[in-house]
Design a protein around this motif. Structure first.
Motif, PDB file in Angstrom:
ATOM      1  N   TYR A  46       0.837  -1.205   0.000  1.00  0.00           N
ATOM      2  CA  TYR A  46       0.000   0.000   0.000  1.00  0.00           C
ATOM      3  C   TYR A  46       0.872   1.256   0.000  1.00  0.00           C
ATOM      4  O   TYR A  46       0.667   2.171  -0.798  1.00  0.00           O
ATOM      5  N   THR A  74       1.216   3.804  -3.275  1.00  0.00           N
ATOM      6  CA  THR A  74       0.730   5.182  -3.117  1.00  0.00           C
ATOM      7  C   THR A  74       1.859   6.170  -2.864  1.00  0.00           C
ATOM      8  O   THR A  74       1.608   7.372  -2.791  1.00  0.00           O
ATOM      9  N   PRO A 120      -3.500   9.215  -7.849  1.00  0.00           N
ATOM     10  CA  PRO A 120      -4.322   8.215  -8.551  1.00  0.00           C
ATOM     11  C   PRO A 120      -4.265   6.835  -7.870  1.00  0.00           C
ATOM     12  O   PRO A 120      -5.282   6.165  -7.730  1.00  0.00           O
ATOM     13  N   GLN A 121      -3.084   6.434  -7.438  1.00  0.00           N
ATOM     14  CA  GLN A 121      -2.963   5.154  -6.739  1.00  0.00           C
ATOM     15  C   GLN A 121      -3.658   5.190  -5.374  1.00  0.00           C
ATOM     16  O   GLN A 121      -4.286   4.214  -4.959  1.00  0.00           O
ATOM     17  N   GLN A 122      -3.557   6.329  -4.706  1.00  0.00           N
ATOM     18  CA  GLN A 122      -4.229   6.459  -3.406  1.00  0.00           C
ATOM     19  C   GLN A 122      -5.735   6.302  -3.587  1.00  0.00           C
ATOM     20  O   GLN A 122      -6.398   5.625  -2.802  1.00  0.00           O
ATOM     21  N   GLU A 123      -6.277   6.909  -4.642  1.00  0.00           N
ATOM     22  CA  GLU A 123      -7.717   6.801  -4.897  1.00  0.00           C
ATOM     23  C   GLU A 123      -8.115   5.354  -5.212  1.00  0.00           C
ATOM     24  O   GLU A 123      -9.166   4.887  -4.761  1.00  0.00           O
ATOM     25  N   LYS A 124      -7.273   4.639  -5.947  1.00  0.00           N
ATOM     26  CA  LYS A 124      -7.545   3.220  -6.231  1.00  0.00           C
ATOM     27  C   LYS A 124      -7.608   2.415  -4.927  1.00  0.00           C
ATOM     28  O   LYS A 124      -8.494   1.582  -4.745  1.00  0.00           O
ATOM     29  N   TRP A 125      -6.667   2.674  -4.050  1.00  0.00           N
ATOM     30  CA  TRP A 125      -6.662   1.965  -2.774  1.00  0.00           C
ATOM     31  C   TRP A 125      -7.863   2.368  -1.916  1.00  0.00           C
ATOM     32  O   TRP A 125      -8.453   1.519  -1.237  1.00  0.00           O
ATOM     33  N   ASN A 126      -8.223   3.647  -1.937  1.00  0.00           N
ATOM     34  CA  ASN A 126      -9.400   4.091  -1.172  1.00  0.00           C
ATOM     35  C   ASN A 126     -10.647   3.336  -1.641  1.00  0.00           C
ATOM     36  O   ASN A 126     -11.465   2.897  -0.812  1.00  0.00           O
ATOM     37  N   LEU A 127     -10.790   3.172  -2.959  1.00  0.00           N
ATOM     38  CA  LEU A 127     -11.932   2.419  -3.503  1.00  0.00           C
ATOM     39  C   LEU A 127     -11.838   0.947  -3.126  1.00  0.00           C
ATOM     40  O   LEU A 127     -12.862   0.318  -2.812  1.00  0.00           O
ATOM     41  N   PHE A 128     -10.644   0.390  -3.190  1.00  0.00           N
ATOM     42  CA  PHE A 128     -10.445  -0.999  -2.790  1.00  0.00           C
ATOM     43  C   PHE A 128     -10.917  -1.216  -1.356  1.00  0.00           C
ATOM     44  O   PHE A 128     -11.687  -2.138  -1.061  1.00  0.00           O
ATOM     45  N   ASN A 166     -14.752  -0.951  -1.011  1.00  0.00           N
ATOM     46  CA  ASN A 166     -15.415  -2.159  -1.509  1.00  0.00           C
ATOM     47  C   ASN A 166     -15.239  -3.355  -0.587  1.00  0.00           C
ATOM     48  O   ASN A 166     -16.186  -4.074  -0.287  1.00  0.00           O
TER      49      ASN A 166
END
Length: 176
Positions: free
Chosen positions: A150, A154, A161-169, A172
Motif C-alpha cells: 500500500y 501510493t 491516482p494510486q491512493q484513490e484506487k486503494w481508497n476504492l479498494f 469495496n
C-alpha cells in the motif's frame, strides 16, 4: 499453558465470535482522527505519520453441563496502538489522515479474513489448535505485506491516482 493443555485434551466445539475493534483504548469502529496518534514522532523518519495496529486472538471456553463438551469461542481483537502511532506536528492534513486510515483498514481486512477462514475449524484438538496458530500467522503476514505494498503503490499518499484506487479498494472490501 494449563488452558492450552485442557484445550488439547478435550474435544471442543469452536464458535466464531464477532470481532472487536479498539481505537485509543475504546471499543468501536470509527474513522481515525489525529488525536488517536499519541506516539512521539520519529524525527529521523522521512515520513510524516505512522499507523501501528495489532491483532490478537483468544479462545475462551466453558463446559456444557448437558453434554460435558467444552465449548470454545474464538475472539479476534484489532487495536490501534495509539502510543506507537504518530504524526509530525504541522503535517496533520486530511489526505494524510485518509492514507493512515488505509493502514488501519488493512488491519480490519486481516481480522475479517481470519474470522472467515476460521469457520473451517469446528472442533478443537491438538491438530486444529496448531492449524489455528498457523492460520493466524499466515493471514497476519499476508496483511502486513499488504501494508507495505500500500505504501509503495501510493508512495505514502503522494501518488494521488494510486491512493484513490486503494481508497476504492478499501471501501469495496470493507462493505462485503
Amino acid at each position: 499453558m494449563k488452558f492450552c493443555l485442557i484445550m488439547l485434551v478435550c474435544l471442543v466445539s469452536l464458535q466464531i465470535s464477532a470481532q472487536k475493534i479498539f481505537i485509543n483504548g475504546t471499543e468501536g469502529n470509527r474513522p481515525l482522527v489525529w488525536e488517536d496518534f499519541l506516539g512521539k514522532p520519529d524525527k529521523s523518519s522521512i515520513f510524516f505519520a505512522n499507523t501501528n495496529w495489532g491483532l490478537k486472538y483468544t479462545i475462551a471456553s466453558k463446559r456444557d453441563g448437558a453434554t460435558g463438551k467444552v465449548i470454545g469461542k474464538l475472539e479476534v481483537v484489532l487495536s490501534l496502538n495509539s502510543n506507537e502511532s504518530w504524526v509530525k506536528k504541522g503535517k496533520e492534513a486530511d489526505e494524510l489522515l485518509k492514507h493512515e486510515q488505509g493502514h488501519f483498514n488493512t488491519g480490519i481486512l486481516c481480522m475479517k479474513e481470519l474470522l472467515n477462514r476460521s469457520e473451517i475449524i469446528k472442533e478443537m484438538n491438538e491438530a486444529n489448535m496448531q492449524k489455528l496458530q498457523s492460520l493466524f500467522q499466515e493471514v497476519l503476514t499476508k496483511y502486513k505485506k499488504m501494508d507495505v505494498e500500500y505504501d509503495e503503490a501510493t508512495n505514502h499518499s503522494i501518488n494521488k491516482p494510486q491512493q484513490e484506487k486503494w481508497n476504492l479498494f478499501y471501501a469495496n472490501e470493507l462493505n462485503k
